[in-house]
Enzyme design. Structure first.
Site, mmCIF file in Angstrom:
data_model
loop_
_atom_site.group_PDB
_atom_site.id
_atom_site.type_symbol
_atom_site.label_atom_id
_atom_site.label_comp_id
_atom_site.label_asym_id
_atom_site.label_seq_id
_atom_site.Cartn_x
_atom_site.Cartn_y
_atom_site.Cartn_z
ATOM 1 N N PHE A 429 21.036 18.860 -32.949
ATOM 2 C CA PHE A 429 21.430 17.437 -33.028
ATOM 3 C C PHE A 429 22.764 17.234 -33.755
ATOM 4 O O PHE A 429 23.316 18.156 -34.317
ATOM 5 C CB PHE A 429 20.316 16.524 -33.512
ATOM 6 C CG PHE A 429 19.669 16.784 -34.844
ATOM 7 C CD1 PHE A 429 20.270 17.552 -35.816
ATOM 8 C CD2 PHE A 429 18.437 16.194 -35.129
ATOM 9 C CE1 PHE A 429 19.672 17.741 -37.041
ATOM 10 C CE2 PHE A 429 17.828 16.372 -36.359
ATOM 11 C CZ PHE A 429 18.449 17.157 -37.303
ATOM 12 N N GLU A 430 23.254 16.015 -33.661
ATOM 13 C CA GLU A 430 24.588 15.631 -34.163
ATOM 14 C C GLU A 430 25.690 16.531 -33.595
ATOM 15 O O GLU A 430 26.630 16.896 -34.290
ATOM 16 C CB GLU A 430 24.595 15.598 -35.699
ATOM 17 C CG GLU A 430 23.739 14.450 -36.212
ATOM 18 C CD GLU A 430 23.834 14.199 -37.706
ATOM 19 O OE1 GLU A 430 24.822 14.619 -38.318
ATOM 20 O OE2 GLU A 430 22.917 13.568 -38.222
ATOM 21 N N GLY A 431 25.548 16.879 -32.324
ATOM 22 C CA GLY A 431 26.532 17.744 -31.676
ATOM 23 C C GLY A 431 26.019 19.166 -31.674
ATOM 24 O O GLY A 431 26.073 19.844 -32.706
#
Ligand SMILES: Cc1cc2nc3c(=O)[nH]c(=O)nc-3n(C[C@H](O)[C@H](O)[C@H](O)COP(=O)(O)OP(=O)(O)OC[C@H]3O[C@@H](n4cnc5c(N)ncnc54)[C@H](O)[C@@H]3O)c2cc1C
Length: 622
Positions: A429-431
């Protein structure tokens, strides 16, 4: 009886189909921050320039700020130790209300919100250190606090909110109103082009009507305030602040995962939700850019969390490595285990250097840190994962055993099994790691695309191509020779003492990186963007060079402060030695590799040519 799993209906773009590769690219490109208004150390590295002065001397934590933060940090640490039972939270899959209340009361939901709005008004660095403290014990609480503050309402509001919006909403967030960020949909993971949630302006222009469904929204099941991304036009994606109490907002279900058992994550549905125009953030069509800019600092939480998790691993490995005796001596003294522990210590020093450097630069506000932050996220979470894995190996069978089971037979209840479950999502997550590599690579080639992109652009006219050729001729006649001209032994960087050799290495390697990137562009032309493995190696080289620089610079600063402790220099030295080997390895395989063959094999797998390889198991698709 097995559960029947029905796949959800594929969600499609407004035209009723999944977005094409080109559309996905166009959307990403439109959301890109194209300007570089402040210097960037990493961007320069990819251009072959080692601008050490941008990151050295290592930025210092403002002592006044540290003193101001101390009472909160001490309270937080005490609270975590004395009032949070993380094993219970993991076991029951629920954060007790009194824990949430305790965090709210101490201001933990408003760490970066300025005092003017009732927050603690602390810096990015203090925020990441606070989150690190929490992570060292409990990933669920990290998810709660970080979804609310790193990407939830306060950060985009602080960056892009109008004075009225800030006055109206920030005091609520500071008091502990839980917030969330809703971008992901069934068909929108790494790629927002297929977004189907829509926000349509009402005829009287007073509000938008929001419709759609969001997946995996952390805090979504308990949040009061949501940042929701929605389409406001065929190509435009906009960001809105939505109150969860409004009619039409519905938590469809809570979701459950391999780890982070108490994460309050769910599917949210919006049915004809009336969102007042005053709740549009920044402007129509600016939603993705807002998300990207918010994440520039927002994603600094994860590198700090990775450091904290890794420190817990070091503590466990240190104690167990010294205590557990097998084959006549402590396992930490057997070379195979010692190699892991030594590497762990060196890596943690570098991880902390990278994380602190990025946060401290963010606080200064004088640098563009989007690449440093992306690298810190990618690199720290990946190294951290290996550290968690090594800790599991060092603990042997006990690493795989749950804390309850360990405790039940009087063994030391190290939560390695829980840490492994909780940690893994950090690479997604978050990239995700892959998307971070693409994001960094896009910026790495930006100068070359500016100068020479039209030469390889199939859509450019002959005239444009010729102009680009002349422009590129001038640029490369000066730039390319400079990538070879440089004296390996100068500058000496003598102030770094025994670490100077590593700093000189980064200086040389940055020129090699610049020219290798250029060679890759010449060799692959427009196809380079498809050669993700090649780009990935170049990005990884950049990340190692950043880490060596950060580690050496921080070691020098620490030794200056306390000359009696040589530890930082020893760890930076060992880390740099390891990292240099990895850099050499990546350089040697940029062009000499098996990428094409491996890709072809993957295609055959996808085309069912190797189905015979799956024989001999219970088929799930029979
Ligand atoms: C526990 C949890 C919490 C979350 N919290 C939130 C939240 O609060 N808000 C929110 O909006 N979302 C949230 N998410 C969603 C999360 O951000 C996504 O999982 C993430 O963006 C990846 O999307 P995806 O899982 O659909 O993977 P996909 O995009 O389907 O990707 C699958 C794999 O393919 C790779 N891949 C995709 N595209 C490319 C490409 N072009 N080139 C190379 N590789 C590629 C990916 O890296 C990944 O390895 C959460 C997810 C989880 C599991």
């Amino acid at each position: 009886m097995t559960d029947v799993i029905t796949a959800p209906e594929p969600r499609t773009s407004p035209e009723g189909r999944l977005a094409t590769e080109q559309e996905a690219r166009d959307v990403a490109e439109a959301a890109r921050e194209k300007e570089w208004q402040a210097p960037s150390f990493v961007r320069q590295l990819f251009e072959g320039s080692f601008l050490l002065h941008l990151v050295h001397p290592f930025p210092e934590i403002d002592p006044e700020e540290e003193a101001r933060a101390r009472p909160f940090m001490e309270r937080l640490e005490r609270f975590m130790r004395e009032e949070v039972d993380s094993d219970r939270i993991d076991r029951e899959g629920q954060i007790p209300p009194e824990v949430i209340k305790g965090l709210q009361e101490m201001g933990a939901f408003g760490i970066k919100i300025s005092e003017e709005y009732g927050g603690l008004g602390l810096s990015q660095t203090m925020y990441t250190h606070a989150i690190g403290l929490v992570t060292s014990q409990d990933g669920n609480l990290t998810a709660l606090l970080s979804a609310a503050q790193s990407i939830g309402v306060p950060t985009p509001l602080k960056l892009f909110g109008t004075p009225e919006q800030k006055k109206r909403l920030l005091p609520r967030c500071a008091k502990g109103a839980i917030s969330a960020f809703a971008l992901t949909e069934t068909n929108v993971g790494s790629d927002p082009a297929a977004m189907t949630t829509t926000a349509t302006l009402s005829e009287d222009g007073t509000h938008y009507i929001l419709n759609g469904e969001k997946l995996w929204c952390t805090n979504g099941t308990i949040a009061e305030l949501l940042v929701v991304m929605a389409r406001t036009g065929k190509r435009d994606i906009s960001a809105f602040i939505v109150e969860s109490s409004w009619p039409g907002v519905e938590v469809v279900q809570r979701l459950h995962f391999m780890g982070l058992k108490a994460i309050e994550n769910g599917v949210l549905r919006f049915t004809n939700v009336k969102v007042p125009v005053e709740n549009l953030l920044w402007g129509e069509g600016k939603g993705l850019k807002l998300a990207l800019i918010t994440l520039n600092t927002g994603r600094l939480t994860l590198p700090a969390s990775a450091v904290a998790g890794a420190k817990r691993c070091l503590e466990i490995s240190r104690q167990w490595g010294a205590e557990r005796v097998q084959w006549g001596q402590a396992i930490g003294k057997h070379d195979a285990i010692a190699q892991k522990i030594g590497r762990m210590a060196a890596d943690i020093f570098a991880m902390e250097s990278v994380s602190d450097l990025a946060s401290l630069l963010a606080d200064r506000g004088t640098h563009d840190i989007r690449l440093e932050a992306a690298m810190a996220k990618m690199w720290n979470t990946e190294i951290g994962w290996r550290i968690v894995d090594d800790t599991m190996q060092i603990k042997g069978g006990r690493g795989y055993e749950t804390v309850e089971s360990l405790r039940s037979r009087g063994d030391r209840p190290d939560p390695v099994e829980r840490m492994m479950r909780d940690y893994r999502i950090n690479l997604v997550f978050e990239g995700s790691s892959e998307i971070m590599r693409l994001f960094i690579a896009r910026e790495a080639v930006d100068t070359h695309l500016d100068v020479a992109g039209d030469i390889i652009n199939p859509k450019a006219s002959l005239g444009t191509k010729l102009k680009a050729l002349v422009r590129a001729g001038f640029f490369y006649a000066r730039w390319y020779p400079s990538m070879w001209l440089g004296w390996g032994r100068w500058p000496r960087y003598g102030e770094f003492g025994p670490l100077a050799t590593h700093v000189r290495f980064v200086n040389r390697a940055s020129r090699r990186l610049g020219r290798t990137l250029f060679h890759a562009m010449v060799r692959f032309g427009a196809k380079l963007e498809k050669r993700q493995a090649v780009l990935g190696r170049l990005v990884e080289i950049g990340a190692e060079l950043l880490a060596i620089t950060a580690a050496c610079s921080r070691a020098q600063a620490l030794v200056k402060k306390d000359p009696s402790n040589r530890g930082p220099v020893e760890l930076a030295d060992l880390f740099s030695r390891h990292a240099r080997r990895r850099v050499e390895d990546r350089f040697s395989s940029v062009f000499r590799n098996d990428d094409v063959r491996t890709y072809a094999t993957a295609r055959k797998v996808l085309d069912d040519a190797y189905l015979w390889l799956e024989e001999g198991m219970v088929r799930s698709d029979a």
